[in-house]
Design an enzyme around this catalytic site. Sequence first.
Site, PDB file in Angstrom:
ATOM      1  N   PRO A 205       0.798  -1.228   0.000  1.00 41.13           N
ATOM      2  CA  PRO A 205       0.000   0.000   0.000  1.00 41.13           C
ATOM      3  C   PRO A 205       0.833   1.281   0.000  1.00 41.13           C
ATOM      4  CG  PRO A 205      -0.103  -1.096   2.140  1.00 41.13           C
ATOM      5  CD  PRO A 205       0.541  -2.061   1.183  1.00 41.13           C
ATOM      6  N   ASN A 206       0.323   2.244  -0.770  1.00 41.25           N
ATOM      7  CA  ASN A 206       0.849   3.617  -0.827  1.00 41.25           C
ATOM      8  C   ASN A 206       2.165   3.767  -1.584  1.00 41.25           C
ATOM      9  OD1 ASN A 206      -1.358   4.514   0.849  1.00 41.25           O
ATOM     10  ND2 ASN A 206      -0.311   3.513   2.527  1.00 41.25           N
TER      11      ASN A 206
ATOM     12  N   ARG B  15       5.490  10.879  -2.576  1.00 39.92           N
ATOM     13  CA  ARG B  15       5.048  10.587  -1.204  1.00 39.92           C
ATOM     14  C   ARG B  15       6.184  10.879  -0.213  1.00 39.92           C
ATOM     15  NH1 ARG B  15       4.538   4.481   1.329  1.00 39.92           N
ATOM     16  NH2 ARG B  15       3.931   5.128   3.414  1.00 39.92           N
TER      17      ARG B  15
ATOM     18  N   TYR C  94      11.144   9.017   1.624  1.00 43.03           N
ATOM     19  CA  TYR C  94      11.220   7.983   0.585  1.00 43.03           C
ATOM     20  C   TYR C  94      11.938   8.420  -0.685  1.00 43.03           C
ATOM     21  CZ  TYR C  94       7.798   5.801   3.657  1.00 43.03           C
ATOM     22  OH  TYR C  94       7.165   5.250   4.749  1.00 43.03           O
TER      23      TYR C  94
ATOM     24  N   ASN D 266       8.236  -5.198  -0.888  1.00 44.48           N
ATOM     25  CA  ASN D 266       8.054  -4.099   0.055  1.00 44.48           C
ATOM     26  C   ASN D 266       6.574  -4.115   0.425  1.00 44.48           C
ATOM     27  OD1 ASN D 266       7.831  -1.799   1.560  1.00 44.48           O
ATOM     28  ND2 ASN D 266       9.001  -0.497   0.155  1.00 44.48           N
TER      29      ASN D 266
ATOM     30  N   ALA E  88       3.006  -0.836   4.991  1.00 44.79           N
ATOM     31  CA  ALA E  88       2.523  -0.926   6.374  1.00 44.79           C
ATOM     32  C   ALA E  88       2.059  -2.335   6.752  1.00 44.79           C
ATOM     33  CB  ALA E  88       1.393   0.076   6.583  1.00 44.79           C
TER      34      ALA E  88
ATOM     35  N   HIS F  43       4.042  -4.578   9.182  1.00 45.30           N
ATOM     36  CA  HIS F  43       3.964  -4.506  10.644  1.00 45.30           C
ATOM     37  C   HIS F  43       2.702  -5.144  11.209  1.00 45.30           C
ATOM     38  CE1 HIS F  43       7.166  -1.757   9.681  1.00 45.30           C
ATOM     39  NE2 HIS F  43       6.329  -0.947   9.054  1.00 45.30           N
TER      40      HIS F  43
ATOM     41  N   ASP G  97       2.191 -16.020   6.722  1.00 46.91           N
ATOM     42  CA  ASP G  97       1.789 -17.402   6.433  1.00 46.91           C
ATOM     43  C   ASP G  97       1.954 -17.726   4.954  1.00 46.91           C
ATOM     44  OD1 ASP G  97       1.194 -17.823   9.073  1.00 46.91           O
ATOM     45  OD2 ASP G  97      -0.986 -17.650   8.843  1.00 46.91           O
TER      46      ASP G  97
ATOM     47  N   GLU H 125      12.686  -9.164   1.813  1.00 49.67           N
ATOM     48  CA  GLU H 125      11.904  -8.032   2.351  1.00 49.67           C
ATOM     49  C   GLU H 125      12.725  -6.762   2.217  1.00 49.67           C
ATOM     50  OE1 GLU H 125      10.903  -8.565   6.504  1.00 49.67           O
ATOM     51  OE2 GLU H 125      10.405  -6.438   6.741  1.00 49.67           O
TER      52      GLU H 125
ATOM     53  N   HIS I 162      12.700  -2.262   2.535  1.00 46.70           N
ATOM     54  CA  HIS I 162      12.085  -0.989   2.934  1.00 46.70           C
ATOM     55  C   HIS I 162      13.022   0.137   2.552  1.00 46.70           C
ATOM     56  CE1 HIS I 162       9.208  -3.278   5.224  1.00 46.70           C
ATOM     57  NE2 HIS I 162      10.230  -3.964   5.718  1.00 46.70           N
ATOM     58  N   LEU I 163      12.468   1.154   1.926  1.00 50.46           N
ATOM     59  CA  LEU I 163      13.316   2.296   1.546  1.00 50.46           C
ATOM     60  C   LEU I 163      13.877   3.003   2.778  1.00 50.46           C
ATOM     61  CD1 LEU I 163      10.735   2.301  -0.704  1.00 50.46           C
ATOM     62  CD2 LEU I 163      12.224   4.025  -1.666  1.00 50.46           C
ATOM     63  N   SER I 164      13.008   3.199   3.761  1.00 51.21           N
ATOM     64  CA  SER I 164      13.444   3.900   4.965  1.00 51.21           C
ATOM     65  C   SER I 164      14.064   2.917   5.953  1.00 51.21           C
ATOM     66  CB  SER I 164      12.246   4.602   5.618  1.00 51.21           C
ATOM     67  OG  SER I 164      11.286   3.650   6.024  1.00 51.21           O
TER      68      SER I 164
ATOM     69  N   ARG J 223      12.675   4.827  12.968  1.00 47.14           N
ATOM     70  CA  ARG J 223      11.413   5.560  12.887  1.00 47.14           C
ATOM     71  C   ARG J 223      10.528   5.219  14.104  1.00 47.14           C
ATOM     72  NH1 ARG J 223       8.975   5.034   7.047  1.00 47.14           N
ATOM     73  NH2 ARG J 223       7.728   6.754   7.868  1.00 47.14           N
TER      74      ARG J 223
ATOM     75  N   ARG K 157       7.030   0.704  13.756  1.00 45.61           N
ATOM     76  CA  ARG K 157       7.669   0.212  12.528  1.00 45.61           C
ATOM     77  C   ARG K 157       8.859  -0.697  12.820  1.00 45.61           C
ATOM     78  NH1 ARG K 157       5.217   3.522   8.515  1.00 45.61           N
ATOM     79  NH2 ARG K 157       4.790   5.576   9.358  1.00 45.61           N
TER      80      ARG K 157
HETATM   81  C1  DQA Z   1       8.137   1.186   4.107  1.00 41.28           C
HETATM   82  C2  DQA Z   1       8.160   1.354   5.628  1.00 41.28           C
HETATM   83  C3  DQA Z   1       6.787   1.092   6.223  1.00 41.28           C
HETATM   84  O1  DQA Z   1       6.818   1.277   7.627  1.00 41.28           O
HETATM   85  C4  DQA Z   1       5.758   2.030   5.636  1.00 41.28           C
HETATM   86  O2  DQA Z   1       4.485   1.725   6.133  1.00 41.28           O
HETATM   87  C5  DQA Z   1       5.772   2.047   4.149  1.00 41.28           C
HETATM   88  C6  DQA Z   1       7.049   2.033   3.460  1.00 41.28           C
HETATM   89  C7  DQA Z   1       9.478   1.594   3.475  1.00 41.28           C
HETATM   90  O3  DQA Z   1       9.686   1.251   2.299  1.00 41.28           O
HETATM   91  O4  DQA Z   1      10.306   2.262   4.109  1.00 41.28           O
HETATM   92  O5  DQA Z   1       4.733   2.161   3.507  1.00 41.28           O
HETATM   93  O6  DQA Z   1       7.909  -0.183   3.812  1.00 41.28           O
END
Ligand code: DQA
Length: 142
Positions: free
Chosen positions: A9-10, A17, A22, A72, A75, A78, A85, A96, A98-100, A105, A109
């Site tokens: 998502p997002n 964003r 990011y 990725n 959210a 978490h 599963d 897995e 994550h950009l951040s 944070r 997270r």
């Molecule tokens: C994220 C980190 C997550 O906590 C957040 O909800 C995201 C982006 C990252 O790429 O840093 O949507 O996965």
Amino acid sequence: MKILILNGPNLQRLGTREPSVYGTTTMQECLAALAAQYSDVEFDYYQSHVEGHLIEQLYRADEAGFDGVVLNAGAYTHTSIALLDAIRAIAVPVVEVHLSNVHSREPFRHHSMISAACAGVICGFGIDVYRLGVEALLGRMK
Ligand code: DQA
């Protein structure tokens, strides 16, 4: 070599964003750079805000004989026992990303529901985490 880049998502808004978190590179730019750098890899890309759609894509990658998934989960990382599963139920390796740096944070997270089922975790290097995820998958195949 077939690799699925799977975004939750997002993440369709990468580029605009929260650029201070990011960065300003779009996913389209990232995918074009990956395709140019890894010409012998066939990339597939899918993004959804819907948890179940992400799970369906994990099964599709497994059943279609993909060599790896760079995930990725946004959210859902978490919160999602269902994604955990699903990753446990498939054979295709999942990295897995994550950009951040999620560990620097908010506390919510800091925990990932899915890490235990993944081949490994890469976070905190901005848009480059997708390339690093691909490298990790290629490295496992040598
Ligand atoms: C994220 C980190 C997550 O906590 C957040 O909800 C995201 C982006 C990252 O790429 O840093 O949507 O996965």
